[in-house]
Design an enzyme around this catalytic site. Structure first.
Site, PDB file in Angstrom:
ATOM      1  N   GLY A   1       0.661  -1.130   0.266  1.00  0.00           N
ATOM      2  CA  GLY A   1      -0.092  -0.051   0.089  1.00  0.00           C
ATOM      3  C   GLY A   1       0.751   1.188  -0.003  1.00  0.00           C
ATOM      4  O   GLY A   1       0.225   2.443   0.482  1.00  0.00           O
TER       5      GLY A   1
ATOM      6  N   TYR B   1     -16.206  10.686   9.407  1.00  0.00           N
ATOM      7  CA  TYR B   1     -15.545   9.360   9.165  1.00  0.00           C
ATOM      8  C   TYR B   1     -16.349   8.558   8.392  1.00  0.00           C
ATOM      9  O   TYR B   1     -16.069   7.573   7.493  1.00  0.00           O
ATOM     10  CB  TYR B   1     -14.763   8.944  10.491  1.00  0.00           C
ATOM     11  CG  TYR B   1     -13.846   7.657  10.052  1.00  0.00           C
ATOM     12  CD1 TYR B   1     -12.737   8.380   9.341  1.00  0.00           C
ATOM     13  CD2 TYR B   1     -13.936   6.634  10.621  1.00  0.00           C
ATOM     14  CE1 TYR B   1     -11.671   7.398   8.992  1.00  0.00           C
ATOM     15  CE2 TYR B   1     -12.800   5.747  10.220  1.00  0.00           C
ATOM     16  CZ  TYR B   1     -11.634   6.034   9.612  1.00  0.00           C
ATOM     17  OH  TYR B   1     -10.639   5.469   9.289  1.00  0.00           O
TER      18      TYR B   1
ATOM     19  N   LYS C   1     -13.542  -0.022   9.786  1.00  0.00           N
ATOM     20  CA  LYS C   1     -12.502   0.004  10.501  1.00  0.00           C
ATOM     21  C   LYS C   1     -12.830  -0.955  11.739  1.00  0.00           C
ATOM     22  O   LYS C   1     -11.934  -1.767  12.460  1.00  0.00           O
ATOM     23  CB  LYS C   1     -12.051   0.968  10.729  1.00  0.00           C
ATOM     24  CG  LYS C   1     -11.153   1.927   9.728  1.00  0.00           C
ATOM     25  CD  LYS C   1      -9.911   1.116   9.237  1.00  0.00           C
ATOM     26  CE  LYS C   1      -9.170   2.091   8.514  1.00  0.00           C
ATOM     27  NZ  LYS C   1      -7.884   1.318   7.718  1.00  0.00           N
TER      28      LYS C   1
ATOM     29  N   THR D   1      -2.454  11.964   4.859  1.00  0.00           N
ATOM     30  CA  THR D   1      -2.052  10.886   3.649  1.00  0.00           C
ATOM     31  C   THR D   1      -2.822  11.168   2.358  1.00  0.00           C
ATOM     32  O   THR D   1      -4.255  11.765   2.506  1.00  0.00           O
ATOM     33  CB  THR D   1      -2.152   9.595   4.062  1.00  0.00           C
ATOM     34  OG1 THR D   1      -3.451   9.360   4.381  1.00  0.00           O
ATOM     35  CG2 THR D   1      -1.264   9.449   5.432  1.00  0.00           C
ATOM     36  N   ARG D   2      -2.905  10.493   1.087  1.00  0.00           N
ATOM     37  CA  ARG D   2      -3.597  10.400   0.253  1.00  0.00           C
ATOM     38  C   ARG D   2      -4.793  10.015   0.572  1.00  0.00           C
ATOM     39  O   ARG D   2      -6.022  10.515   0.118  1.00  0.00           O
ATOM     40  CB  ARG D   2      -2.907   9.697  -1.002  1.00  0.00           C
ATOM     41  CG  ARG D   2      -3.743   9.674  -2.348  1.00  0.00           C
ATOM     42  CD  ARG D   2      -2.963   8.888  -3.285  1.00  0.00           C
ATOM     43  NE  ARG D   2      -3.979   8.819  -4.591  1.00  0.00           N
ATOM     44  CZ  ARG D   2      -3.387   8.491  -5.817  1.00  0.00           C
ATOM     45  NH1 ARG D   2      -2.500   7.717  -5.802  1.00  0.00           N
ATOM     46  NH2 ARG D   2      -4.211   8.443  -6.753  1.00  0.00           N
TER      47      ARG D   2
END
Length: 257
Positions: free
Chosen positions: A17, A158, A165, A196-197
């Site tokens: 990843g 989220y 998750k 992050t991306r």
């Protein structure tokens, strides 16, 4: 890298990843290499290769593409990694994705297709990866994936990724139970928000980071290096008595209301 005193000296690892130089997977790769590990890396597709190939060269690691939604990609990746490394001592799974139209809406409005794809990419792929890697871990080892506080608490914006998750953290516990007799340890690392991306797809992410700074007892966000140091510790023999845990590296956000 021949220093036998390094924590991961002689260890062989697959890190899945890597997206760019700000991705958690890259932080883990850089730290693992600094600690003596030999690595194989993966990125999503050929478009990502131009960003990730220079990073792979920095850690002297072969780079392969792997899209977990494509039949045979994970199988091919693990086969190549095992062939190159000879065995696998640790695996870092750092991939997550959901369709934006489902991620940005209410969970109750999410489509069954979008929910299923998010679950496949972000959760079930870890189980598949474990099944493929375990035969190459005859001496035991460690498997690490990435979670977030939204698995345990309802975090604004989220959305869909929270239930996904939560499933991932449950999966970690079941994998730990099933793989423990083979000497394979399984953990989830739960970092605080970091840009992050993947995180850029979450609505109002700036607000989430600002909230984390206000809430964290340490009064700041964590760094990529801090996340990587925890992850590599879990891949080392120093964590040999631990398994089945979700371990936070979030400045203490999880501990306060």
């Amino acid at each position: 890298m021949s220093d036998s005193t390094l924590p991961l000296a002689g260890k062989k690892g697959l890190i899945v990843g890597v997206a760019n130089d700000r991705s958690i997977a890259w932080g883990c790769a850089r730290a693992a290499r600094d600690q003596g590990a030999d690595l194989v890396l993966s990125c999503l597709n050929e478009k990502a290769v131009r960003y990730v190939a220079p990073l792979a060269e920095q850690v002297d690691a072969p780079l392969h593409t792997c899209d977990v939604e494509k039949a045979g990609d994970l199988e091919a990746l693990v086969a190549r990694a095992a062939e190159h490394l000879g065995r696998i001592d640790f695996v870092v799974h750092s991939i997550a994705w959901a369709p934006l139209e489902d991620l940005h809406g209410q969970v109750i409005d999410s489509s069954s297709t979008g929910f299923a794809r998010a679950m496949e990419v972000s959760c079930h792929s870890f189980a598949t990866l474990a099944k493929l890697c375990a035969p190459h871990m005859s001496a035991g080892g460690s498997m690490v994936t990435m979670s977030y506080l939204g698995a345990d608490e309802a975090v604004p914006h989220y959305g869909l990724m929270g239930p996904v998750k939560a499933a991932l953290e449950s999966l970690v516990r079941y994998m730990a139970m099933e793989l423990g007799p083979r000497g394979i340890r399984v953990h989830a690392v739960s970092p605080g928000p970091i840009l992050t991306r993947a995180a850029s797809g979450i609505a109002a992410f700036d607000e989430l980071m600002e909230s984390a700074i206000r809430k964290a007892p340490l009064g700041r966000l964590v760094t990529l290096e801090e996340i990587a140091q925890l992850s590599t510790f879990l891949c080392s023999d120093a964590s040999s008595g631990m398994t089945g845990q979700t371990i936070y590296v979030d400045g203490g956000c999880h501990a306060v209301a």
